[in-house]
Design an enzyme around this catalytic site. Structure first.
Site, PDB file in Angstrom:
ATOM      1  N   ASP A   1      -2.259  -7.485  -1.246  1.00 40.55           N
ATOM      2  CA  ASP A   1      -2.757  -6.634  -0.170  1.00 40.55           C
ATOM      3  C   ASP A   1      -2.388  -7.282   1.152  1.00 40.55           C
ATOM      4  O   ASP A   1      -2.555  -8.495   1.322  1.00 40.55           O
ATOM      5  CB  ASP A   1      -4.282  -6.463  -0.266  1.00 40.55           C
ATOM      6  CG  ASP A   1      -4.796  -5.337   0.599  1.00 40.55           C
ATOM      7  OD1 ASP A   1      -4.695  -5.449   1.842  1.00 40.55           O
ATOM      8  OD2 ASP A   1      -5.310  -4.344   0.057  1.00 40.55           O
TER       9      ASP A   1
ATOM     10  N   TYR B   1     -13.412  -6.923  -3.554  1.00 40.35           N
ATOM     11  CA  TYR B   1     -12.005  -6.545  -3.707  1.00 40.35           C
ATOM     12  C   TYR B   1     -11.091  -7.549  -3.010  1.00 40.35           C
ATOM     13  O   TYR B   1     -10.120  -8.045  -3.586  1.00 40.35           O
ATOM     14  CB  TYR B   1     -11.776  -5.135  -3.144  1.00 40.35           C
ATOM     15  CG  TYR B   1     -10.315  -4.801  -2.935  1.00 40.35           C
ATOM     16  CD1 TYR B   1      -9.513  -4.406  -3.996  1.00 40.35           C
ATOM     17  CD2 TYR B   1      -9.721  -4.906  -1.666  1.00 40.35           C
ATOM     18  CE1 TYR B   1      -8.172  -4.117  -3.808  1.00 40.35           C
ATOM     19  CE2 TYR B   1      -8.388  -4.610  -1.469  1.00 40.35           C
ATOM     20  CZ  TYR B   1      -7.616  -4.221  -2.546  1.00 40.35           C
ATOM     21  OH  TYR B   1      -6.284  -3.941  -2.359  1.00 40.35           O
TER      22      TYR B   1
ATOM     23  N   ARG C   1       0.996   7.268  -8.501  1.00 39.74           N
ATOM     24  CA  ARG C   1       1.061   6.616  -7.209  1.00 39.74           C
ATOM     25  C   ARG C   1       2.060   5.452  -7.206  1.00 39.74           C
ATOM     26  O   ARG C   1       3.187   5.609  -7.656  1.00 39.74           O
ATOM     27  CB  ARG C   1      -0.355   6.192  -6.778  1.00 39.74           C
ATOM     28  CG  ARG C   1      -1.271   7.423  -6.539  1.00 39.74           C
ATOM     29  CD  ARG C   1      -2.732   7.076  -6.427  1.00 39.74           C
ATOM     30  NE  ARG C   1      -3.015   6.279  -5.239  1.00 39.74           N
ATOM     31  CZ  ARG C   1      -3.233   6.776  -4.031  1.00 39.74           C
ATOM     32  NH1 ARG C   1      -3.175   8.075  -3.811  1.00 39.74           N
ATOM     33  NH2 ARG C   1      -3.503   5.967  -3.011  1.00 39.74           N
TER      34      ARG C   1
END
Length: 253
Positions: A148, A161, A23
């Site tokens: 993120d 997370y 990935r």
């Protein structure tokens, strides 16, 4: 062994990429390798895939890629992988903290073990590995943390997370100050790049997620790879402490 000529008449720079078997990590390793870097591919559960990728890259340019197996939850293995990455070519120019655990943890069912695992992979390991690599990094070296894009607009059910990734974003700025001027530290913040292999979404859910993205499509792993390559390049020589969103505008929606 000293770093070999990359075919362009200069010694190849060396990057250690964590979670590089598949990935986004594999795309980062492949992109850097394609621009003349020697690459150290870290993996653990997917070490066989990392070794296969290293062989593929090595076939393109001999002596340019290796795979290292390490469980980054173990602090002793973190030190070992840093030393081994440097030892292969007697240099280290970049660290990319990409390895990450990601899965749903709805409030009311969160366990201490889940918190420990998500913090270990997304925050503790990048900090300890950065610390281990700093003495080995060449002057002018760089660290890139994969964060993120949704830290300010988190999804429900992922509290540990997002807490860990928020810590990594903060760490990016802190280390940028602490390691300047010798080493630059930046981050890349992916949005929806690839569909998750865990917590798989239905087609209807995927369509709803795509509708949230202003550019109306997934970004793909190569978009992150090119952002990382930029932040490690001389073109970004005056960039440090930045977190670059690569999210198709998702954070704004």
């Amino acid at each position: 062994m000293a770093s070999k000529d990359n075919g362009a008449g200069v010694l190849a720079r060396v990057a250690l990429i964590t979670g590089a078997a598949r990935r986004i990590g594999a795309a980062i390793a492949t992109a850097l390798h394609g621009h003349g870097w020697n690459v150290v591919l870290h993996a653990h559960a997917s070490i066989d895939a990392a070794r296969a990728l290293a062989q593929t890259l090595d076939a393109r340019r001999a002596g340019s890629a290796i795979a290292l197996d390490a469980d980054l939850r173990d602090a002793r293995q973190i030190e070992t992988v840093a030393q081994a990455a440097h030892a292969r070519w007697q240099r280290l120019d970049a660290l990319v903290n990409n390895a990450s655990s990601y899965y749903r943890t709805p409030l009311g069912s969160i366990t201490a073990a889940q918190i420990d695992e998500l913090l270990a992979s997304n925050l503790r390991a990048p900090l300890l590995l950065s610390q281990a690599c700093v003495p080995l990094l060449a002057d002018g070296g760089a660290i890139v943390n994969v964060v993120d894009a949704l830290l300010r607009r988190p999804m429900r059910g992922f509290a540990p997370y997002y807490a860990a990734k928020a810590g990594l974003a903060s760490l990016t700025e802190t280390l940028a100050l602490e390691l300047a001027p010798r080493i630059r530290v930046n981050g890349v913040a992916p949005g929806h790049m690839l569909w998750a292999t865990s917590d798989a979404l239905t087609t209807t859910q995927q369509d709803a997620e795509l509708a949230r993205i202003p550019l109306r499509r997934l970004g793909g792993a190569d978009a992150i790879a090119q952002a990382v390559r930029y932040l490690l390049s001389d073109d970004a020589a005056y960039v440090t402490g930045a977190v670059l969103p690569v999210d198709g505008g998702l954070r704004l929606a």
